[in-house]
Design a protein around this motif. Structure first.
Motif, mmCIF file in Angstrom:
data_model
loop_
_atom_site.group_PDB
_atom_site.id
_atom_site.type_symbol
_atom_site.label_atom_id
_atom_site.label_comp_id
_atom_site.label_asym_id
_atom_site.label_seq_id
_atom_site.Cartn_x
_atom_site.Cartn_y
_atom_site.Cartn_z
ATOM 1 N N THR A 141 5.418 11.936 -0.180
ATOM 2 C CA THR A 141 5.218 12.313 -1.573
ATOM 3 C C THR A 141 5.249 11.111 -2.502
ATOM 4 O O THR A 141 5.146 11.272 -3.721
ATOM 5 N N HIS A 142 5.405 9.914 -1.933
ATOM 6 C CA HIS A 142 5.285 8.710 -2.750
ATOM 7 C C HIS A 142 3.880 8.149 -2.528
ATOM 8 O O HIS A 142 2.932 8.902 -2.621
ATOM 9 N N LYS A 143 3.723 6.894 -2.322
ATOM 10 C CA LYS A 143 2.416 6.258 -2.178
ATOM 11 C C LYS A 143 1.506 6.685 -3.339
ATOM 12 O O LYS A 143 1.933 6.728 -4.482
ATOM 13 N N LEU A 174 -0.730 -1.011 -9.090
ATOM 14 C CA LEU A 174 -1.398 -1.729 -10.173
ATOM 15 C C LEU A 174 -2.214 -0.776 -11.035
ATOM 16 O O LEU A 174 -2.303 -0.951 -12.260
ATOM 17 N N THR A 175 -2.810 0.237 -10.407
ATOM 18 C CA THR A 175 -3.586 1.213 -11.168
ATOM 19 C C THR A 175 -2.673 2.061 -12.041
ATOM 20 O O THR A 175 -3.024 2.390 -13.186
ATOM 21 N N THR A 176 -1.509 2.431 -11.533
ATOM 22 C CA THR A 176 -0.541 3.158 -12.352
ATOM 23 C C THR A 176 -0.168 2.351 -13.590
ATOM 24 O O THR A 176 0.050 2.911 -14.676
ATOM 25 N N ALA A 183 0.803 -1.223 0.000
ATOM 26 C CA ALA A 183 0.000 0.000 0.000
ATOM 27 C C ALA A 183 0.835 1.272 0.000
ATOM 28 O O ALA A 183 0.354 2.328 -0.401
ATOM 29 N N ALA A 184 2.083 1.193 0.454
ATOM 30 C CA ALA A 184 2.928 2.383 0.559
ATOM 31 C C ALA A 184 3.802 2.593 -0.672
ATOM 32 O O ALA A 184 4.639 3.492 -0.672
ATOM 33 N N GLU A 185 3.619 1.785 -1.720
ATOM 34 C CA GLU A 185 4.487 1.876 -2.885
ATOM 35 C C GLU A 185 3.718 2.222 -4.145
ATOM 36 O O GLU A 185 2.505 2.021 -4.239
ATOM 37 N N ASN A 186 4.463 2.743 -5.115
ATOM 38 C CA ASN A 186 3.891 3.114 -6.399
ATOM 39 C C ASN A 186 5.018 3.179 -7.420
ATOM 40 O O ASN A 186 6.194 3.018 -7.071
#
Length: 412
Positions: A232-234, A366-368, A38-41
């Motif tokens: 500023t991530h997530k 996953l949405t990205t 949840a904390a990654e993108n």
């Protein structure tokens, strides 16, 4: 789009093949597995370009127009752009974009408003509170007297009447609202009223929902909190780092708490990358993205519940999902291990009202990559199949590779 240009990749390969192998291996890992932490993108190539820019060379203690080092003309411009974009994006009177992380932003907020020994009311650690909300192994728990509020045992929702009762009983100097594992929107107005009743500051730890706030998919804490801390991530999809938002009346206290009290020179390449991310988050495309993150999370949560996992609060309003695999005869740690073997990357977290661990998942990455509701239904079924049947992990790994390959994070 590519993550690193061919000349740069070739240079690294010639100069340091050992590290080049590591970077290539990490790109392969991210491209062939499903990232549900949840904390990654995934940042954009433009954000990565700013991170790898010559601004990484510049030492810039202080703030624009008042630095301790010469040669800061261009980094001053970069930081002013980042500050102005953050203020406009979130409707804040003041923004500090220098914090190295969400935890360092929280440290600065406490330093701006509190003194060692002050009482602070925050969500209990076993109910979804962060380390900076009073953990005894963290500076927060060592320096301040934290009192924890919790969530209702049946609904999993924050018990605001308990928050009010604890505030009246302990008269905290500050109330903290925010969580790393609470999947519902917070009632910031309710927290503000409680803080005002006892004369406390209100600090919002909005590390997780701030990207949704930027895209209009979650309520904003900015009109209610004295200081908003965020990463500023997530979901925000920028570089790893932190920021603080507040009104003009606290601007000087916040800035001094960041520098020189808790940090030295800012990482100016990261500040520039934050500016890029704020610019991207102000676009209509990001608004569509933020709402898709939530739509995907709701479909994933419903799918997991239908497969037999116990989803806390019965669903989600955000990108976050907390699910207990115990009804399937597996604890959180074992489930995470089985999923890892299949290429599905998730976190564990402590479940409220017990010492068991559940799975914490998020849909931002996953949405990205471009996945939608149909893919989320497929992910839910795949995840449940792996948790139920450890020998099936090998077959699931091929399905994960297929799905990840159809939605590469960095096409080309």
């Amino acid at each position: 789009m590519t993550v690193t240009s061919a000349p740069e990749a070739d240079l690294l390969r010639r100069q340091d093949p050992e590290l080049a192998d590591v970077l290539h291996g990490e790109l392969q890992r991210q491209s062939t597995t499903l990232q549900l932490i949840a904390a990654e993108n995934f940042t954009s190539p433009a954000v990565l370009a700013a991170l790898g820019s010559p601004l990484a060379n510049k030492y810039a203690e202080g703030y624009p127009g008042s630095r301790y080092h010469g040669g800061c003309e261009m980094v001053d411009v970069a930081e002013r752009i980042a500050v102005d974009r953050a203020k406009a994006l979130f409707g804040a009177g003041h923004a500090n974009v220098q914090s190295h992380s969400g935890s360092s932003a929280m440290l600065a907020a406490y330093a701006a408003l509190l003194r060692p020994g002050d009482t602070v009311l925050a969500l209990g650690l076993t109910h979804g509170g962060h380390l900076t909300h009073g953990s005894p192994v963290n500076f927060s728990g060592r320096w301040f007297d934290f009192v924890g509020y919790g969530v209702d045992a049946e609904t999993g929702l924050i018990d605001y009447e308990q928050v009010r009762a604890l505030a009246r009983a302990h008269r905290p100097k500050a109330v903290v609202c925010g969580s790393i594992a609470y999947p519902r929107h917070l009632d910031y107005a309710h927290f503000r009223a409680i803080a005002d009743e006892v004369g406390a500051f209100l600090i919002a730890d909005a590390a997780h929902p701030m990207g949704l706030v930027a895209g209009g998919a979650a309520p904003s804490p900015v009109p209610y909190a004295d200081i908003v801390c965020a990463t500023t991530h997530k979901v925000l999809r920028g570089p790893r780092g932190g920021m603080l938002l507040c009104g003009q009346e606290l601007a000087e206290r916040v800035d001094r708490a960041v520098f020189p009290f808790t940090q030295g020179g800012a990482q100016m390449n990261t500040v520039a990358a934050k500016a890029v991310a704020f610019g991207e988050a102000a676009t209509p495309a990001f608004e569509v993205y933020a709402h898709q993150v939530v739509a995907n999370a709701r479909v994933l949560a419903a799918g997991l519940a239908a497969e037999g996992l116990a989803v806390t609060t019965g669903g989600t309003d955000t990108h976050l999902i907390v699910a207990d695999p115990a009804p399937m005869g597996v604890d959180g740690r074992d489930a995470r291990g089985r999923l890892a073997a299949a290429g599905v990357v998730v976190d564990c977290c402590v479940l409220p009202h017990g010492d068991t661990r559940g799975l914490r998942l998020g849909t931002a990455a996953l949405t990205t990559q471009g996945m939608g509701e149909r893919e989320m239904a497929r992910v839910a079924a795949l995840l449940a199949a792996v948790v139920r049947d450890e020998p099936g992990a090998r077959r699931a790994r091929e399905e994960v590779r297929e799905l990840a390959g159809a939605f590469p994070p960095y096409p080309g």
